[in-house]
Design a protein around this motif. Structure first.
Motif, short mmCIF file in Angstrom:
data_model
loop_
_atom_site.label_atom_id
_atom_site.label_comp_id
_atom_site.label_asym_id
_atom_site.label_seq_id
_atom_site.Cartn_x
_atom_site.Cartn_y
_atom_site.Cartn_z
N ARG A 96 0.84 -1.20 0.00
CA ARG A 96 0.00 0.00 0.00
C ARG A 96 0.87 1.25 0.00
NH1 ARG A 96 -2.86 -1.74 3.62
NH2 ARG A 96 -4.49 -2.66 2.32
N SER A 97 1.98 1.20 0.75
CA SER A 97 2.89 2.34 0.80
C SER A 97 3.59 2.54 -0.54
CB SER A 97 3.93 2.12 1.90
OG SER A 97 4.94 3.10 1.86
N ALA A 98 3.98 1.44 -1.20
CA ALA A 98 4.72 1.54 -2.45
C ALA A 98 3.83 1.88 -3.65
CB ALA A 98 5.46 0.23 -2.72
N ASN A 99 2.55 1.46 -3.62
CA ASN A 99 1.67 1.60 -4.79
C ASN A 99 0.57 2.63 -4.62
OD1 ASN A 99 2.50 -0.86 -6.66
ND2 ASN A 99 2.46 -1.63 -4.56
N GLY A 100 0.47 3.21 -3.44
CA GLY A 100 -0.56 4.22 -3.21
C GLY A 100 -1.73 3.67 -2.42
N PRO A 101 -2.45 4.54 -1.69
CA PRO A 101 -3.53 4.08 -0.81
C PRO A 101 -4.74 3.52 -1.54
CG PRO A 101 -3.48 6.49 -0.92
CD PRO A 101 -2.27 6.00 -1.65
N ASP A 102 -4.89 3.83 -2.83
CA ASP A 102 -6.07 3.39 -3.57
C ASP A 102 -5.88 2.04 -4.26
OD1 ASP A 102 -7.37 5.75 -2.88
OD2 ASP A 102 -6.57 6.80 -4.64
N VAL A 103 -4.68 1.48 -4.18
CA VAL A 103 -4.42 0.22 -4.87
C VAL A 103 -5.18 -0.92 -4.20
CG1 VAL A 103 -2.39 -0.40 -3.49
CG2 VAL A 103 -2.59 -1.21 -5.84
N GLN A 104 -5.64 -1.85 -5.00
CA GLN A 104 -6.33 -3.03 -4.47
C GLN A 104 -5.28 -4.08 -4.08
OE1 GLN A 104 -9.19 -3.71 -7.83
NE2 GLN A 104 -10.70 -3.77 -6.17
N ILE A 105 -5.26 -4.44 -2.81
CA ILE A 105 -4.29 -5.38 -2.28
C ILE A 105 -4.91 -6.78 -2.24
CG2 ILE A 105 -2.78 -5.94 -0.34
CD1 ILE A 105 -2.09 -3.33 -1.68
N PRO A 106 -4.22 -7.77 -2.78
CA PRO A 106 -4.80 -9.13 -2.76
C PRO A 106 -4.89 -9.69 -1.34
CG PRO A 106 -2.54 -9.18 -3.58
CD PRO A 106 -2.93 -7.74 -3.49
N GLU A 107 -5.93 -10.47 -1.12
CA GLU A 107 -6.10 -11.15 0.17
C GLU A 107 -5.11 -12.31 0.26
OE1 GLU A 107 -9.55 -13.83 2.45
OE2 GLU A 107 -9.92 -12.94 0.46
N ILE A 108 -4.67 -12.62 1.47
CA ILE A 108 -3.78 -13.76 1.71
C ILE A 108 -4.56 -14.80 2.50
CG2 ILE A 108 -1.64 -14.55 2.79
CD1 ILE A 108 -0.51 -11.73 2.34
N ARG A 109 -4.83 -15.94 1.87
CA ARG A 109 -5.62 -16.99 2.51
C ARG A 109 -4.72 -18.13 2.93
NH1 ARG A 109 -10.55 -17.43 -1.97
NH2 ARG A 109 -11.41 -15.31 -1.66
N ILE A 110 -4.94 -18.62 4.13
CA ILE A 110 -4.12 -19.71 4.68
C ILE A 110 -5.01 -20.93 4.90
CG2 ILE A 110 -2.52 -20.39 6.51
CD1 ILE A 110 -2.13 -17.42 7.13
N THR A 111 -4.58 -22.07 4.39
CA THR A 111 -5.32 -23.32 4.57
C THR A 111 -4.34 -24.43 4.95
OG1 THR A 111 -5.10 -23.85 2.21
CG2 THR A 111 -7.09 -22.66 2.90
N GLY A 112 -4.90 -25.60 5.28
CA GLY A 112 -4.04 -26.74 5.57
C GLY A 112 -3.93 -27.01 7.06
N HIS A 113 -2.76 -27.47 7.48
CA HIS A 113 -2.51 -27.82 8.88
C HIS A 113 -2.20 -26.54 9.66
CE1 HIS A 113 -1.21 -32.00 7.23
NE2 HIS A 113 -2.52 -31.92 7.40
N MET A 114 -3.24 -25.95 10.21
CA MET A 114 -3.14 -24.61 10.81
C MET A 114 -2.33 -24.58 12.10
SD MET A 114 -4.79 -22.87 8.56
CE MET A 114 -5.49 -21.34 9.16
N GLU A 115 -2.14 -25.72 12.74
CA GLU A 115 -1.41 -25.74 14.00
C GLU A 115 0.04 -26.21 13.82
OE1 GLU A 115 -2.77 -24.41 16.63
OE2 GLU A 115 -4.54 -24.06 15.38
N ALA A 116 0.50 -26.33 12.59
CA ALA A 116 1.87 -26.80 12.34
C ALA A 116 2.87 -25.88 13.04
CB ALA A 116 2.14 -26.84 10.84
N SER A 117 3.79 -26.49 13.78
CA SER A 117 4.78 -25.70 14.51
C SER A 117 6.11 -26.44 14.54
CB SER A 117 4.31 -25.42 15.93
OG SER A 117 4.25 -26.61 16.69
N PHE A 118 7.17 -25.71 14.85
CA PHE A 118 8.52 -26.26 14.86
C PHE A 118 9.44 -25.24 15.52
CE2 PHE A 118 7.14 -24.43 10.85
CZ PHE A 118 7.99 -23.34 10.71
N PRO A 119 10.60 -25.69 16.04
CA PRO A 119 11.58 -24.73 16.57
C PRO A 119 12.34 -24.09 15.43
CG PRO A 119 12.40 -26.96 16.79
CD PRO A 119 11.01 -27.09 16.24
N TYR A 120 12.61 -22.80 15.53
CA TYR A 120 13.30 -22.12 14.43
C TYR A 120 13.85 -20.79 14.91
CZ TYR A 120 14.16 -22.28 9.40
OH TYR A 120 14.74 -22.43 8.16
N ILE A 121 14.80 -20.25 14.13
CA ILE A 121 15.23 -18.86 14.31
C ILE A 121 14.17 -18.01 13.63
CG2 ILE A 121 17.03 -17.15 13.93
CD1 ILE A 121 18.06 -19.32 15.68
N LEU A 122 13.39 -17.30 14.40
CA LEU A 122 12.19 -16.66 13.86
C LEU A 122 12.51 -15.63 12.79
CD1 LEU A 122 9.17 -16.69 14.06
CD2 LEU A 122 9.29 -15.09 15.97
#
Length: 473
Positions: free
Chosen positions: A256-282
């Protein structure tokens, strides 16, 4: 070549003993005799000081002869879970010997570069940074007290800050030298040196974080850290969905900052194993996910705007699928952004080549410092999308990292629209560091599927270059 040009080349190379290796030693006389056939034209003519202190090559040989001792996330977790004074001092001495060993290997790599490459001012600056750090750390005596550890941590933090210029300098140097070495060799050098950079910052920041924990008023030495907390820089329960949601909101704010406030931003949808977790360097995961989502969001915005039939319609969503198996987690990012242009596809993972190399070089000059984290991308002076409560809670990595000066602390402002052309190859370096992988499949005219695989158990050693592989360069 004129006598003045030969004199300039001889001064520029700064042939001290530090540049000489057993495999490829160049005398000043040899350098002069070869200068006729090696042009310095691709490099900006910049005066480099010739008064460089004497650096005995024998000292470097001693450290290069040592092998780095690789670690795994599980080792970091087990070691730091029951933190005592003795364990903290043991950690300090591991870092004290491991840092100069790993830096020495990279110095030797640079010494083995062709003559005309080491004269590049950016490569030369990185060499000086590395040698100064090596020279400082190799002189540190055995650490025996907490007071000595505190002084050591100050030196580590100073080194981390000074080396924030390494990535942009290396990238500019590699681009300027793209015609002087084969692309495959330059990219292999870059991948090796960046992976080693990650390894040094991991062990350095891990020790800083353990020291920070030990000195915290709430900490009781010897008490086990509970599940769900950080052990140093390792986030014990990194939930993939939470990271994607947080990075997605930040990336949408950047778009939005790079393309202007009026730009249409695509939605980000998440599906699958929603509780998947692991140790990592965040911070590693945030950088990879952030880059993948940034590319997808921008591609969808541009592809959607070019099509007249899409006028009045919302842009297609970006689909993120989580798949949790017994030993790994796979994150797929799918977009309908038109795919990767055919002229760019062969250079997708290259640091040194590509049709937009000149533009990348120009953009890199505007980024003197680079931590290679999502947080360094800023919007209106704040961390991108992570301010004023608009993006949900502050991510743990940012809150956790503020107390010490590591690569998680952003010391530079990088405009969100500035494309450096190294996000994907650097993301692959991060992914492969802990024995994971990153692959992209482009469907021309439709979109891209990116597959990020992460080791779920944390028992894979960091992927370092051995002495044998270095000798083969």
């Amino acid at each position: 070549m004129s006598p003045s040009a030969v004199q300039h080349a001889t001064k520029t190379i700064r042939l001290t003993s530090a540049w000489r290796s057993p495999a490829r030693s160049l005398s000043i006389a040899t350098a002069r005799s070869r200068s006729d056939s090696r042009s310095l034209a691709p490099f900006p003519r910049r005066s480099i000081q010739t008064a460089t202190k004497w650096r005995p090559v024998q000292v470097l040989d001693e450290w290069v002869a040592k092998e780095a001792r690789p670690i795994s996330l599980r080792q970091l977790m087990v070691f730091g879970r029951s933190l005592t004074e003795q364990r903290l001092i043991s950690s300090a001495n591991y870092v004290r010997t491991e840092l100069p060993t790993r830096i020495a290997h990279r110095i030797r790599d640079m010494q083995r570069l062709p003559y005309v490459v080491v004269t590049n001012p950016h490569i030369s600056d990185v060499y000086d940074l590395y040698y100064n750090a090596f020279d400082m750390f190799r002189r540190v005596k055995e650490i025996k007290t907490l007071e000595e550890n505190e002084r050591f941590c100050q030196e580590i933090a100073r080194m981390l800050r000074a080396h924030l210029s390494v990535i942009p300098k290396l990238a500019m140097g590699i681009l300027e030298c793209s015609g002087l070495m084969e692309q495959r060799e330059l990219d292999r050098f870059m991948n090796t040196i960046l992976r080693s950079r990650i390894s040094r910052r991991v062990i350095a920041e891990q020790h800083l974080a353990l020291t920070e924990t030990f000195n915290s008023p709430w900490f009781s030495p010897g008490a086990k850290l509970s599940e769900g907390e950080f052990i140093g820089e390792v986030f014990l329960k990194c939930i993939a969905r939470d990271v994607i949601e947080r990075c997605g909101t930040a990336v949408q704010a950047l778009a939005r900052s790079a393309n202007g406030p009026d730009v249409q931003i695509p939605e980000i949808r998440i599906t699958g194993h929603m509780e998947a977790s692991f140790p990592y360097i965040l911070s590693h995961l945030e950088y990879i996910i952030g880059e993948l989502l940034r590319n997808s969001v921008q591609a969808v915005i541009e592809h959607h705007a070019r099509s007249k039939k899409n006028q009045g319609r919302p842009p297609p969503p970006i689909e993120v699928t989580l798949c949790e198996a017994q030993q790994h987690v796979i994150i797929r990012v799918s977009d309908q952004g038109g795919g990767i242009p055919r002229d760019i596809l062969p250079y997708l993972w290259s640091f040194s080549k590509g049709p937009k190399s000149a533009q990348r070089l120009e953009n890199l000059t505007q980024v003197p410092l680079m931590a290679a984290t999502l947080q360094e991308l800023r919007v209106d002076g704040n961390f991108s999308g992570l301010q004023d409560g608009k993006a949900g809670p502050t991510p743990p990595s940012y809150a956790h990292a503020r107390a010490h000066d590591g690569s998680l602390t952003s010391l530079s402002t990088r405009p969100p629209h500035l494309r450096l052309g190294m996000g994907l190859p650097l993301s692959r370096v991060y992914a492969e560091y802990w024995a994971g992988s990153l692959e992209l499949h482009s469907l021309e005219g439709y979109g891209v599927d990116a597959f990020l695989q992460i080791s779920k158990l944390g028992n894979k050693n960091e992927q370092l270059a051995t002495r044998a592989t270095m000798d083969s360069l």
